[in-house]
Design a protein around this motif. Structure first.
Motif, PDB file in Angstrom:
ATOM      1  N   SER A 119       0.817  -1.202   0.000  1.00 43.62           N
ATOM      2  CA  SER A 119       0.000   0.000   0.000  1.00 43.62           C
ATOM      3  C   SER A 119       0.857   1.261   0.000  1.00 43.62           C
ATOM      4  O   SER A 119       1.766   1.412   0.820  1.00 43.62           O
ATOM      5  CB  SER A 119      -0.909   0.013   1.236  1.00 43.62           C
ATOM      6  N   LYS A 120       0.576   2.178  -0.921  1.00 41.05           N
ATOM      7  CA  LYS A 120       1.307   3.438  -0.990  1.00 41.05           C
ATOM      8  C   LYS A 120       1.089   4.276   0.272  1.00 41.05           C
ATOM      9  O   LYS A 120       1.984   5.003   0.718  1.00 41.05           O
ATOM     10  CB  LYS A 120       0.871   4.236  -2.225  1.00 41.05           C
ATOM     11  N   ILE A 121      -0.094   4.154   0.845  1.00 43.65           N
ATOM     12  CA  ILE A 121      -0.391   4.906   2.066  1.00 43.65           C
ATOM     13  C   ILE A 121       0.489   4.411   3.208  1.00 43.65           C
ATOM     14  O   ILE A 121       1.084   5.196   3.952  1.00 43.65           O
ATOM     15  CB  ILE A 121      -1.889   4.771   2.434  1.00 43.65           C
ATOM     16  N   TYR A 122       0.560   3.065   3.351  1.00 41.96           N
ATOM     17  CA  TYR A 122       1.400   2.503   4.398  1.00 41.96           C
ATOM     18  C   TYR A 122       2.868   2.831   4.170  1.00 41.96           C
ATOM     19  O   TYR A 122       3.631   3.100   5.111  1.00 41.96           O
ATOM     20  CB  TYR A 122       1.219   0.987   4.477  1.00 41.96           C
ATOM     21  N   GLN A 123       3.298   2.832   2.907  1.00 35.98           N
ATOM     22  CA  GLN A 123       4.691   3.165   2.603  1.00 35.98           C
ATOM     23  C   GLN A 123       4.986   4.612   2.998  1.00 35.98           C
ATOM     24  O   GLN A 123       6.046   4.915   3.556  1.00 35.98           O
ATOM     25  CB  GLN A 123       4.966   2.942   1.115  1.00 35.98           C
ATOM     26  N   TRP A 124       4.043   5.498   2.701  1.00 34.74           N
ATOM     27  CA  TRP A 124       4.214   6.902   3.076  1.00 34.74           C
ATOM     28  C   TRP A 124       4.273   7.034   4.593  1.00 34.74           C
ATOM     29  O   TRP A 124       5.107   7.774   5.144  1.00 34.74           O
ATOM     30  CB  TRP A 124       3.051   7.726   2.530  1.00 34.74           C
ATOM     31  N   LEU A 125       3.411   6.300   5.276  1.00 38.12           N
ATOM     32  CA  LEU A 125       3.375   6.361   6.741  1.00 38.12           C
ATOM     33  C   LEU A 125       4.691   5.852   7.331  1.00 38.12           C
ATOM     34  O   LEU A 125       5.269   6.495   8.224  1.00 38.12           O
ATOM     35  CB  LEU A 125       2.204   5.526   7.252  1.00 38.12           C
ATOM     36  N   ILE A 126       5.173   4.706   6.834  1.00 40.52           N
ATOM     37  CA  ILE A 126       6.421   4.138   7.337  1.00 40.52           C
ATOM     38  C   ILE A 126       7.583   5.091   7.085  1.00 40.52           C
ATOM     39  O   ILE A 126       8.447   5.303   7.948  1.00 40.52           O
ATOM     40  CB  ILE A 126       6.697   2.771   6.678  1.00 40.52           C
ATOM     41  N   LYS A 127       7.602   5.670   5.892  1.00 46.85           N
ATOM     42  CA  LYS A 127       8.683   6.606   5.550  1.00 46.85           C
ATOM     43  C   LYS A 127       8.746   7.755   6.551  1.00 46.85           C
ATOM     44  O   LYS A 127       9.832   8.118   7.034  1.00 46.85           O
ATOM     45  CB  LYS A 127       8.474   7.149   4.138  1.00 46.85           C
ATOM     46  N   ASN A 128       7.598   8.302   6.894  1.00 45.05           N
ATOM     47  CA  ASN A 128       7.586   9.431   7.811  1.00 45.05           C
ATOM     48  C   ASN A 128       7.794   9.015   9.257  1.00 45.05           C
ATOM     49  O   ASN A 128       8.353   9.782  10.049  1.00 45.05           O
ATOM     50  CB  ASN A 128       6.279  10.213   7.648  1.00 45.05           C
ATOM     51  N   LEU A 129       7.404   7.807   9.597  1.00 43.09           N
ATOM     52  CA  LEU A 129       7.726   7.291  10.929  1.00 43.09           C
ATOM     53  C   LEU A 129       9.229   7.125  11.090  1.00 43.09           C
ATOM     54  O   LEU A 129       9.770   7.310  12.187  1.00 43.09           O
ATOM     55  CB  LEU A 129       7.014   5.949  11.168  1.00 43.09           C
ATOM     56  N   ILE A 130       9.905   6.770   9.989  1.00 45.56           N
ATOM     57  CA  ILE A 130      11.367   6.651  10.027  1.00 45.56           C
ATOM     58  C   ILE A 130      12.001   8.001  10.330  1.00 45.56           C
ATOM     59  O   ILE A 130      12.962   8.093  11.099  1.00 45.56           O
ATOM     60  CB  ILE A 130      11.890   6.071   8.702  1.00 45.56           C
ATOM     61  N   TYR A 131      11.449   9.066   9.734  1.00 44.72           N
ATOM     62  CA  TYR A 131      11.953  10.408  10.052  1.00 44.72           C
ATOM     63  C   TYR A 131      11.815  10.690  11.550  1.00 44.72           C
ATOM     64  O   TYR A 131      12.746  11.180  12.196  1.00 44.72           O
ATOM     65  CB  TYR A 131      11.179  11.475   9.269  1.00 44.72           C
ATOM     66  N   LEU A 132      10.626  10.375  12.094  1.00 48.94           N
ATOM     67  CA  LEU A 132      10.390  10.619  13.515  1.00 48.94           C
ATOM     68  C   LEU A 132      11.325   9.779  14.376  1.00 48.94           C
ATOM     69  O   LEU A 132      11.910  10.262  15.339  1.00 48.94           O
ATOM     70  CB  LEU A 132       8.928  10.315  13.863  1.00 48.94           C
ATOM     71  N   PHE A 133      11.457   8.505  14.014  1.00 53.05           N
ATOM     72  CA  PHE A 133      12.251   7.574  14.812  1.00 53.05           C
ATOM     73  C   PHE A 133      13.735   7.947  14.791  1.00 53.05           C
ATOM     74  O   PHE A 133      14.430   7.848  15.804  1.00 53.05           O
ATOM     75  CB  PHE A 133      12.056   6.158  14.263  1.00 53.05           C
ATOM     76  N   ASN A 134      14.218   8.384  13.630  1.00 50.62           N
ATOM     77  CA  ASN A 134      15.651   8.650  13.466  1.00 50.62           C
ATOM     78  C   ASN A 134      16.027  10.112  13.654  1.00 50.62           C
ATOM     79  O   ASN A 134      17.139  10.505  13.298  1.00 50.62           O
ATOM     80  CB  ASN A 134      16.103   8.203  12.072  1.00 50.62           C
ATOM     81  N   SER A 135      15.145  10.906  14.211  1.00 48.41           N
ATOM     82  CA  SER A 135      15.390  12.353  14.247  1.00 48.41           C
ATOM     83  C   SER A 135      16.682  12.732  14.972  1.00 48.41           C
ATOM     84  O   SER A 135      17.327  13.728  14.630  1.00 48.41           O
ATOM     85  CB  SER A 135      14.199  13.069  14.898  1.00 48.41           C
ATOM     86  N   ASN A 136      17.090  11.940  15.977  1.00 45.80           N
ATOM     87  CA  ASN A 136      18.291  12.275  16.746  1.00 45.80           C
ATOM     88  C   ASN A 136      19.483  11.376  16.415  1.00 45.80           C
ATOM     89  O   ASN A 136      20.521  11.469  17.079  1.00 45.80           O
ATOM     90  CB  ASN A 136      18.004  12.165  18.252  1.00 45.80           C
TER      91      ASN A 136
END
Length: 558
Positions: A119-136
């Protein structure tokens, strides 16, 4: 009049709900943008000046050179890559030398993720969760390694820029190794490692071995790299992994300090810290003995739990540092023999609730006991007996438990097997398939003093490769994977003969478990139930698997 008031109140309520949802979405958007800003603002900048060399190819297209750095493909299909100099230049050379394998590796990784999350929606969600998770995450990685990663990132494909900038993608892929272990706690794929010395070996020297049972599909394991790095600071080291991997999962430095890692169970992480493979890479580069390695690792923060097995030629000794995000202890051995699977053994963790749960519900303790049994069967251990242990496919007391059972030391999924002789500076690498092919030996003194990567010794392939049983097992895996694709992802239903499939691996619980799930999906509950019961009668690798099979049996009975 009352109906009009109610209608107005309903409209007002809907409006407030809409405003609330919009506010939440806005906050999420702000958090994501802020996380991106934090990552990019702490990322290294491109050097204003750096030396650009021409990539040259010689010796019948087998030797690639970029400045003083080079790469060649050996007769086993393994890339030998030699890097030296400053951080950015090393990284730049790494990417230039094996650009195609690096891009292939990312392609396989992304396609595997897309298969799991179409799902493109899930891929978009995972991509942005990675930004949040890796912010530091940049705050935990050394400036030197960030520069090296930046240099390598220049050779990554533009095709996946929609995921993120190239530098960020490499960082995320390194963190994905840790995150994969953390999110896969309850079905942990188990690595097994051990070390022996003193009276346990023929010459008293250390032998340190492991199977790296990190499986992300057969395509992911096709290309392997022996990476040899001589940095301008610290110690030279060699590691064995896959193209584009800057961290270390199995490696040894020029001082005879060898390190391998085994994942353990931990609480789900909330944010990224230092990826374990990068910690091991830095430890090899800046530690010459156990004292320095302990000090270096103790001062770093991880976001997952790991057993870090360290052998030192200087100390002629091996230890295991057991480390979680919150605490750490060291496990020693008094008899010159130390083994490791996927649970902790030191006093700090022996009564830890997560560790106890892990022991009771996984296959970790079984494999630890199994490798101890195999070690005790030999009066003196040498490299050949060590490799035979890594290749062992049987259960306790040599019981036939089916091929690919997680109770076995050889689970037929290892990315690689590896053996270190720290005192001699020898490193033995498995060649495909798994740890069944030839083991080939390189010497670090020859590599870093003479730049000679000639294979100095070979232990021949496991004879099992040439048997009918192995040919049948390869066919079994092919059908099994097609069945799982049909069961999980609704791929095309495979055409297969049930009896042939069973005969190709008759002692494996997974043969019947897979068939049970197949018939359950087809609503043939009677046949599915029979297969699940047959699976229960086989050697089960963990309590969690047993619970899952019983769950399916209950579903079939409803």
């Amino acid at each position: 009049m009352k109906k009009i008031v109610n209608k107005k109140n309903m409209i007002k309520t809907i409006r407030w709900i809409f405003i609330f949802i919009l506010s939440i979405l806005l906050l999420i958007f702000i958090f994501i943008q802020y996380s991106r800003y934090k990552i990019y603002s702490t990322s290294p900048e491109m050097p204003l000046k750096y030396i650009s060399h021409n990539l040259t190819v010689s010796n019948n297209d087998s030797l690639y050179q970029y400045g003083e750095n080079w790469a060649k493909l050996n007769q086993y299909g393994i890339w030998e890559v030699y890097l030296k100099g400053e951080a950015f230049d090393r990284g730049l050379a790494y990417g230039k030398l094996i650009k195609d394998p690096i891009q292939y590796q990312e392609k396989v990784f992304v396609e595997s993720i897309n298969k799991i999350l179409p799902s493109k929606i899930y891929q978009w969600l995972i991509k942005n969760l990675i930004y949040l998770f890796n912010s530091n995450i940049n705050n935990y990685i050394s400036e030197e390694l960030k520069k090296e990663i930046l240099g390598t990132s220049l050779s990554f494909s533009d095709k996946y820029d929609y995921i993120g900038k190239k530098y960020l993608r490499i960082i995320a892929y390194h963190a994905a190794h840790d995150l994969g272990h953390a999110l896969n706690n309850y079905s942990l794929i188990g690595c097994t490692s051990f070390a022996v010395n003193r009276n346990n070996t023929e010459d008293g020297d250390l032998i340190h071995a492991r199977n790296f049972d990190f499986y992300f599909g057969d395509d992911f394991a096709k290309k392997k790299v022996l990476l040899m790095v001589k940095p301008d600071s610290g110690y030279a080291f060699a590691s064995y992994s896959w193209p584009g991997m800057m961290g270390v999962v199995s490696g040894m430095n020029e001082k005879g300090l060898a390190i391998t890692i085994n994942a353990s169970m931990s609480s789900p992480p909330t944010s990224a810290k230092l990826p374990i493979s990068i910690l091991i890479r830095e430890t090899l580069q800046f530690s010459k003995n156990l004292t320095e390695a302990i000090k270096y690792i103790s001062n770093k923060s991880l976001f997952v739990s790991e057993s870090i097995m360290i052998s030192s030629a200087t100390d002629n000794k091996c230890i295991i540092i057991e480390k979680t995000p919150n605490k750490q202890d060291i496990f020693y051995s008094s008899n010159g023999l130390i083994t490791c699977s996927n649970h902790f053994q030191s006093p700090t963790f022996i009564n830890d609730s997560i560790n106890i749960y892990n022991i009771n519900n996984s296959n970790s303790r079984y494999r630890l006991n199994r490798v101890n049994d195999l070690l005790n069967q030999s009066t003196k251990i040498n490299v050949e007996t060590t490799i035979n242990i890594l290749r062992n496919k049987s259960g306790h007391k040599n019981k036939d438990i089916g091929l690919g059972n997680p109770h076995a030391i050889n689970q037929f999924l290892a990315h690689h097997g590896i053996v270190f002789e720290p005192n001699k500076k020898n490193i033995w690498l498995s060649t495909p398939p798994y740890q069944l092919g030839d083991f080939i030996c390189y010497n670090l003194d020859s590599i870093f003093l003479k730049q000679n990567t000639k294979i100095i010794n070979t232990i021949k392939k496991d004879p099992f490769i040439d048997t009918k049983d192995y040919r049948m097992y390869k066919q079994h895996r092919l059908i099994r994977d097609q069945l799982n694709d049909y069961i999980i992802f609704d791929y095309q239903e495979p055409h297969f003969d049930e009896n042939t499939f069973i005969k190709s691996n008759p002692k494996s619980y997974n043969t019947y478990f897979t068939l049970g799930k197949y018939y359950y999906k087809k609503n043939d509950f009677k046949k599915a139930k029979n297969m699940f019961y047959k699976s229960l009668s086989m050697d089960l690798p963990s309590k969690s698997i047993k619970n899952e099979i019983n769950y399916y049996i209950d579903l079939c009975s409803q």
